[in-house]
Design a protein around this motif. Structure first.
Motif, mmCIF file in Angstrom:
data_model
loop_
_atom_site.group_PDB
_atom_site.id
_atom_site.type_symbol
_atom_site.label_atom_id
_atom_site.label_comp_id
_atom_site.label_asym_id
_atom_site.label_seq_id
_atom_site.Cartn_x
_atom_site.Cartn_y
_atom_site.Cartn_z
ATOM 1 N N THR A 165 0.592 -1.556 -0.418
ATOM 2 C CA THR A 165 -0.434 -0.012 -0.159
ATOM 3 C C THR A 165 1.217 1.628 0.282
ATOM 4 O OG1 THR A 165 -1.182 -1.206 1.433
ATOM 5 C CG2 THR A 165 -1.865 0.669 1.013
ATOM 6 N N PHE A 168 2.612 1.960 -3.499
ATOM 7 C CA PHE A 168 1.429 2.666 -4.295
ATOM 8 C C PHE A 168 0.826 4.239 -4.231
ATOM 9 C CE2 PHE A 168 0.734 -2.041 -5.072
ATOM 10 C CZ PHE A 168 1.434 -1.969 -6.247
ATOM 11 N N VAL A 169 0.918 4.243 -2.945
ATOM 12 C CA VAL A 169 0.930 5.493 -3.004
ATOM 13 C C VAL A 169 1.759 6.953 -2.489
ATOM 14 C CG1 VAL A 169 0.500 7.046 -0.938
ATOM 15 C CG2 VAL A 169 -0.924 5.009 -0.686
ATOM 16 N N GLY A 188 -10.031 6.092 -12.170
ATOM 17 C CA GLY A 188 -8.702 5.053 -11.996
ATOM 18 C C GLY A 188 -9.555 5.218 -10.410
ATOM 19 N N LEU A 189 -9.328 6.469 -9.632
ATOM 20 C CA LEU A 189 -9.420 5.761 -8.234
ATOM 21 C C LEU A 189 -11.070 6.012 -7.917
ATOM 22 C CD1 LEU A 189 -8.187 6.116 -5.261
ATOM 23 C CD2 LEU A 189 -8.873 8.964 -5.568
ATOM 24 N N SER A 192 -12.362 2.520 -9.508
ATOM 25 C CA SER A 192 -11.928 1.132 -8.635
ATOM 26 C C SER A 192 -12.632 1.265 -7.134
ATOM 27 C CB SER A 192 -10.558 0.987 -8.426
ATOM 28 O OG SER A 192 -9.857 3.067 -7.276
ATOM 29 N N ILE A 193 -12.415 2.704 -6.278
ATOM 30 C CA ILE A 193 -14.181 2.261 -6.083
ATOM 31 C C ILE A 193 -15.056 1.520 -5.696
ATOM 32 C CG2 ILE A 193 -14.663 3.792 -3.774
ATOM 33 C CD1 ILE A 193 -12.016 5.494 -4.051
ATOM 34 N N PHE A 204 -13.360 -7.332 -8.041
ATOM 35 C CA PHE A 204 -13.321 -5.918 -8.313
ATOM 36 C C PHE A 204 -12.081 -5.554 -9.264
ATOM 37 C CE2 PHE A 204 -10.268 -4.845 -5.655
ATOM 38 C CZ PHE A 204 -9.672 -3.733 -6.335
ATOM 39 N N ILE A 205 -11.417 -5.790 -9.599
ATOM 40 C CA ILE A 205 -9.970 -5.755 -10.273
ATOM 41 C C ILE A 205 -10.397 -5.740 -11.947
ATOM 42 C CG2 ILE A 205 -7.708 -6.814 -11.260
ATOM 43 C CD1 ILE A 205 -7.089 -5.689 -9.040
ATOM 44 N N CYS A 208 -13.662 -3.666 -13.138
ATOM 45 C CA CYS A 208 -12.685 -2.297 -12.736
ATOM 46 C C CYS A 208 -11.811 -2.076 -14.149
ATOM 47 C CB CYS A 208 -11.588 -1.850 -11.488
ATOM 48 S SG CYS A 208 -11.424 -0.291 -11.891
ATOM 49 N N MET B 52 -6.166 2.357 -8.706
ATOM 50 C CA MET B 52 -6.791 0.815 -8.777
ATOM 51 C C MET B 52 -5.786 0.228 -7.660
ATOM 52 S SD MET B 52 -8.046 -1.730 -11.927
ATOM 53 C CE MET B 52 -6.389 -3.050 -11.522
ATOM 54 N N LEU B 53 -4.266 -0.630 -7.844
ATOM 55 C CA LEU B 53 -3.714 -0.738 -7.306
ATOM 56 C C LEU B 53 -3.968 -0.117 -5.430
ATOM 57 C CD1 LEU B 53 -0.585 -1.196 -8.918
ATOM 58 C CD2 LEU B 53 -2.365 -2.746 -8.640
ATOM 59 N N ILE B 54 -3.928 0.916 -5.090
ATOM 60 C CA ILE B 54 -3.621 1.847 -3.697
ATOM 61 C C ILE B 54 -5.693 0.953 -3.420
ATOM 62 C CG2 ILE B 54 -4.532 3.310 -2.107
ATOM 63 C CD1 ILE B 54 -2.517 4.938 -4.436
ATOM 64 N N VAL B 55 -6.349 1.102 -3.998
ATOM 65 C CA VAL B 55 -7.975 0.584 -3.791
ATOM 66 C C VAL B 55 -7.994 -1.168 -3.535
ATOM 67 C CG1 VAL B 55 -10.509 0.378 -4.324
ATOM 68 C CG2 VAL B 55 -8.692 2.031 -4.427
ATOM 69 N N TYR B 56 -6.880 -1.847 -4.625
ATOM 70 C CA TYR B 56 -6.281 -2.871 -4.350
ATOM 71 C C TYR B 56 -6.307 -3.736 -3.294
ATOM 72 C CZ TYR B 56 -4.532 -7.882 -4.765
ATOM 73 O OH TYR B 56 -4.229 -9.208 -5.232
ATOM 74 N N LEU B 58 -5.961 -1.846 -0.305
ATOM 75 C CA LEU B 58 -7.169 -1.890 1.072
ATOM 76 C C LEU B 58 -8.183 -2.689 0.748
ATOM 77 C CD1 LEU B 58 -7.211 1.828 0.578
ATOM 78 C CD2 LEU B 58 -5.490 0.197 2.388
#
Lengths: 229, 109
Positions: A165, A168-169, A188-189, A192-193, A204-205, A208, B52-56, B58
């Motif tokens: 995490t 990626f942040v 993308g944010l 994906s949410i 979801f991947i 998305c 998307m990977l951050i959401v992945y 989490l």
């Protein structure tokens, strides 16, 4: 070769520190599931995927399920398909080295290959190949160290996968600095949410990725305008 | 799991990972022009994928029940603050991860 290394090595230092730390976290986690250090080394050499290997630890400790292992890995790493698309032109004339470059196309190597440009006097192919090889070596060193440390010391690993995490942040913030990256990042944010809420954690991947291709297709004109600013 | 079974699993992880990386090169071979739309996707998708990977990462966080994702949120804020302050990804990643481990092991248990 020395000349190339002197030009490439400084550029890869952020990956060096990140990969050694992350590889160690992976090795420690794998060792905590009872696997000998050699497994961490083998996985680092042949799989060579950060998030993929973390997910693999979970699958390995859940028992023998070859089909499940294969499909989950495809899904987790599906984003690499898009990295390949971005590198089609770049690797065109690389000959045999092309296959190693494709194998070694991790998130970090991809990001570095996008931003770094070879200095005069060093061929493009040699420059990017050296970046890929160094990054791979850093990762193997990290995995090996982690496997050894994890087998030798009892470490409570709960929460150690947060390293992904955090990584990626950091990549997100780094990309956010350039204004033209922000529209795709926000799309993308949001997508994906929403997909996580609608489709749940397992599906979801895929949902998305389909949604992103559709959104980027439908709104291509305004998005291309905002990206080319 | 036996050693053979573990080796088969590792081989499949490696094969699946390589497949995702090589697929684009197999679909769009060198020498042929890549369709414009695909080129455009290659330019914009990497940034969307990072989000998307951050959401992945989490995806299994508990938001509706205690501690309501507090350890994740606090650790992400720490990572962001450290990265923006020092421009050093290792410091941010290492401190964020250790802080998160402390929180889930000692504080939010």
């Amino acid at each position: 070769m020395k000349h190339t290394l002197r030009a490439v090595f400084p550029l890869t230092i952020p990956v060096l520190t990140g990969y050694v730390f992350m590889g160690m976290a992976f090795g420690i986690l794998l060792a905590s599931k009872g696997f000998a250090p050699l497994w961490a080394v083998v996985m680092g050499v042949f799989i060579y995927a950060g998030s993929g290997q973390f997910v693999a630890v979970g699958l390995m400790s859940a028992g023998f399920d070859p089909l499940g292992a294969f499909l989950v890995t495809l899904m987790v790493n599906a984003r690499h398909l898009f990295y390949g698309i971005s590198m089609l032109e770049r690797f065109k004339d690389y000959g045999k080295a092309k296959w190693y470059m494709i194998f070694a196309l991790t998130d970090e190597t991809f990001a570095l290959c996008l931003s770094a440009k070879p200095p005069t006097g060093i061929s493009e192919k040699r420059f990017y190949f050296t970046i890929s090889l160094l990054d791979h070596i850093y990762w193997i060193i990290g995995c090996t160290l982690g496997g050894i440390i994890g087998s030798a010391l009892p470490i409570n690993t709960a929460g150690i996968d947060f390293v992904m995490t955090a990584l990626f942040v950091v990549i997100f913030l780094d990309q956010w600095r350039l204004k033209q990256n922000r529209t795709p990042a926000l799309i993308g944010l949001g997508a994906s949410i929403i997909c996580r809420i609608v489709f749940g954690p397992d599906l979801f991947i895929l949902a998305c990725m389909a949604a992103l291709v559709i959104i980027f297709g439908v709104f291509r004109k305004p998005i291309e305008r905002s990206v080319s600013q | 799991m036996t050693t053979t079974e573990a080796a088969i699993m590792v081989a499949l992880f490696a094969l699946a990972t390589f497949l995702t990386r090589v697929l684009a090169f197999l679909i769009f071979p060198a020498g042929k022009p890549t369709p414009k739309f695909i080129g455009y996707l290659g330019r914009v998708l990497p940034f969307a994928i990072t989000s998307m990977l951050i959401v992945y990462c989490l995806k299994n966080s508990e938001i509706l029940a205690a501690p309501h994702g507090a350890p994740e949120l606090l650790a992400i804020l720490l990572v962001a603050a450290l990265f923006l302050a020092f421009k050093n990804s290792l410091v941010a990643i290492a401190a964020g991860t250790i802080a998160y481990m402390v929180m889930v092991q000692l504080i939010f248990v």
